[in-house]
Design a protein around this motif. Structure first.
Motif, mmCIF file in Angstrom:
data_model
loop_
_atom_site.group_PDB
_atom_site.id
_atom_site.type_symbol
_atom_site.label_atom_id
_atom_site.label_comp_id
_atom_site.label_asym_id
_atom_site.label_seq_id
_atom_site.Cartn_x
_atom_site.Cartn_y
_atom_site.Cartn_z
ATOM 1 N N ASP A 45 12.027 8.631 -7.287
ATOM 2 C CA ASP A 45 13.299 8.757 -6.298
ATOM 3 C C ASP A 45 13.027 7.702 -5.191
ATOM 4 N N CYS A 46 12.767 6.502 -5.174
ATOM 5 C CA CYS A 46 12.318 5.667 -4.383
ATOM 6 C C CYS A 46 13.344 5.499 -3.346
ATOM 7 N N HIS A 47 14.500 5.119 -4.083
ATOM 8 C CA HIS A 47 15.621 4.615 -2.850
ATOM 9 C C HIS A 47 15.952 5.951 -1.901
ATOM 10 N N LYS A 48 16.225 7.094 -2.700
ATOM 11 C CA LYS A 48 16.548 8.353 -1.693
ATOM 12 C C LYS A 48 15.287 8.755 -0.768
ATOM 13 N N ASN A 49 14.097 8.622 -1.224
ATOM 14 C CA ASN A 49 12.881 8.906 -0.571
ATOM 15 C C ASN A 49 12.894 7.803 0.695
ATOM 16 N N VAL A 50 13.224 6.599 0.377
ATOM 17 C CA VAL A 50 13.113 5.784 1.699
ATOM 18 C C VAL A 50 14.266 5.976 2.652
ATOM 19 N N PRO A 88 0.609 -1.116 -0.035
ATOM 20 C CA PRO A 88 -0.092 0.031 0.007
ATOM 21 C C PRO A 88 0.687 1.237 -0.013
ATOM 22 N N PHE A 89 0.287 2.385 -0.514
ATOM 23 C CA PHE A 89 0.834 3.565 -0.567
ATOM 24 C C PHE A 89 0.575 4.438 0.516
ATOM 25 N N ARG A 90 1.520 5.147 1.131
ATOM 26 C CA ARG A 90 1.278 5.841 2.340
ATOM 27 C C ARG A 90 1.830 7.158 2.090
ATOM 28 N N THR A 91 1.049 8.351 2.130
ATOM 29 C CA THR A 91 1.415 9.787 2.161
ATOM 30 C C THR A 91 2.305 10.307 3.259
ATOM 31 N N VAL A 92 3.507 10.582 3.212
ATOM 32 C CA VAL A 92 4.373 10.871 4.243
ATOM 33 C C VAL A 92 4.840 12.273 4.020
ATOM 34 N N ASP A 108 8.451 -1.140 8.425
ATOM 35 C CA ASP A 108 8.172 -0.244 9.580
ATOM 36 C C ASP A 108 7.698 -1.291 10.607
ATOM 37 N N ASP A 109 8.551 -1.955 11.437
ATOM 38 C CA ASP A 109 8.121 -3.107 12.395
ATOM 39 C C ASP A 109 7.539 -3.963 11.728
ATOM 40 N N GLY A 110 7.883 -4.476 10.415
ATOM 41 C CA GLY A 110 7.025 -5.613 9.928
ATOM 42 C C GLY A 110 6.094 -5.266 9.039
ATOM 43 N N VAL A 111 5.664 -4.115 8.786
ATOM 44 C CA VAL A 111 4.593 -3.729 8.002
ATOM 45 C C VAL A 111 5.295 -2.837 6.778
ATOM 46 N N LEU A 112 5.121 -3.340 5.576
ATOM 47 C CA LEU A 112 5.651 -2.851 4.333
ATOM 48 C C LEU A 112 4.801 -1.666 3.912
ATOM 49 N N TYR A 113 5.281 -0.579 3.413
ATOM 50 C CA TYR A 113 4.345 0.277 2.647
ATOM 51 C C TYR A 113 5.408 1.180 1.808
ATOM 52 N N ASP A 114 4.766 1.859 0.608
ATOM 53 C CA ASP A 114 5.668 2.580 -0.357
ATOM 54 C C ASP A 114 5.313 4.083 0.016
ATOM 55 N N ILE A 115 6.323 4.689 0.006
ATOM 56 C CA ILE A 115 6.181 6.321 -0.035
ATOM 57 C C ILE A 115 6.412 7.018 -1.247
ATOM 58 N N THR A 116 6.845 6.404 -2.247
ATOM 59 C CA THR A 116 7.236 7.162 -3.463
ATOM 60 C C THR A 116 5.917 7.095 -4.507
ATOM 61 N N PRO A 117 5.524 8.616 -4.571
ATOM 62 C CA PRO A 117 4.166 8.544 -5.488
ATOM 63 C C PRO A 117 4.495 8.232 -7.070
ATOM 64 N N ILE A 118 3.403 7.795 -7.599
ATOM 65 C CA ILE A 118 3.558 7.803 -8.952
ATOM 66 C C ILE A 118 2.323 8.522 -9.665
ATOM 67 N N ASP A 119 2.311 8.473 -11.007
ATOM 68 C CA ASP A 119 1.135 9.032 -11.595
ATOM 69 C C ASP A 119 -0.270 8.662 -11.041
ATOM 70 N N PRO A 120 -1.127 9.524 -10.848
ATOM 71 C CA PRO A 120 -2.247 9.277 -10.062
ATOM 72 C C PRO A 120 -3.189 8.188 -11.083
#
Length: 143
Positions: free
Chosen positions: A41-46, A26-30, A83-95
């Motif tokens: 820029d996922c690697h730098k974002n994370v 899942p995508f998470r806005t941060v 994040d403590d065993g919970v995966l999430y994606d913070i890199t935005p993509i085209d909506p």
């Protein structure tokens, strides 16, 4: 120029054999103050998001889509947050783009990091004729 070694061919063959393990993350806005993750820029974002948080870990892997009955698939090197065993994606993509599934890298992180600049996007089986850059196959006897 991308050099295609037997190790690279084996690595991508293994990824393709594990394609059924790819999962939706899942995508998470941060944000951190004025900082927000940047598109593509996922690697730098994370790394930026995880800085100073021991419970967050960068998970290396591949976005995958286009998997078909012929065994062909597209792969883009990608990083997500654990994040403590919970995966999430913070890199935005085209909506308007559906979020591809994520396949975790198996192996040493250093191997992924070394491979990623040349192999950040590929199609498996590797299609030499359509590559934007010439590819060379390294003969095992030359090693």
């Amino acid at each position: 120029m991308r050099i295609v070694t037997p190790e690279i061919l084996n690595y991508f063959a293994l990824l393709q054999s594990r394609i059924g393990e790819a999962r939706s993350v899942p995508f998470r806005t941060v944000s951190l103050g004025d900082w927000q993750p940047k598109l593509a820029d996922c690697h730098k974002n994370v790394d930026s998001w995880n800085a100073g948080h021991e419970n967050r870990v960068r998970v290396r892997g591949w976005l995958t889509w286009g998997n078909d009955e012929s065994g062909s698939c597209h792969l883009i090197a990608h990083s997500v947050v654990d994040d403590d065993g919970v995966l999430y994606d913070i890199t935005p993509i085209d909506p308007n783009t559906p979020r591809p599934k994520f396949l975790t890298h198996v192996g040493e992180k250093e191997a992924f990091d070394a491979m990623q600049p040349q192999w950040s996007w590929t199609t498996y089986p590797i299609i030499f004729e359509l590559s934007n850059e010439p590819a060379e196959i390294e003969d095992e006897a030359e090693q």
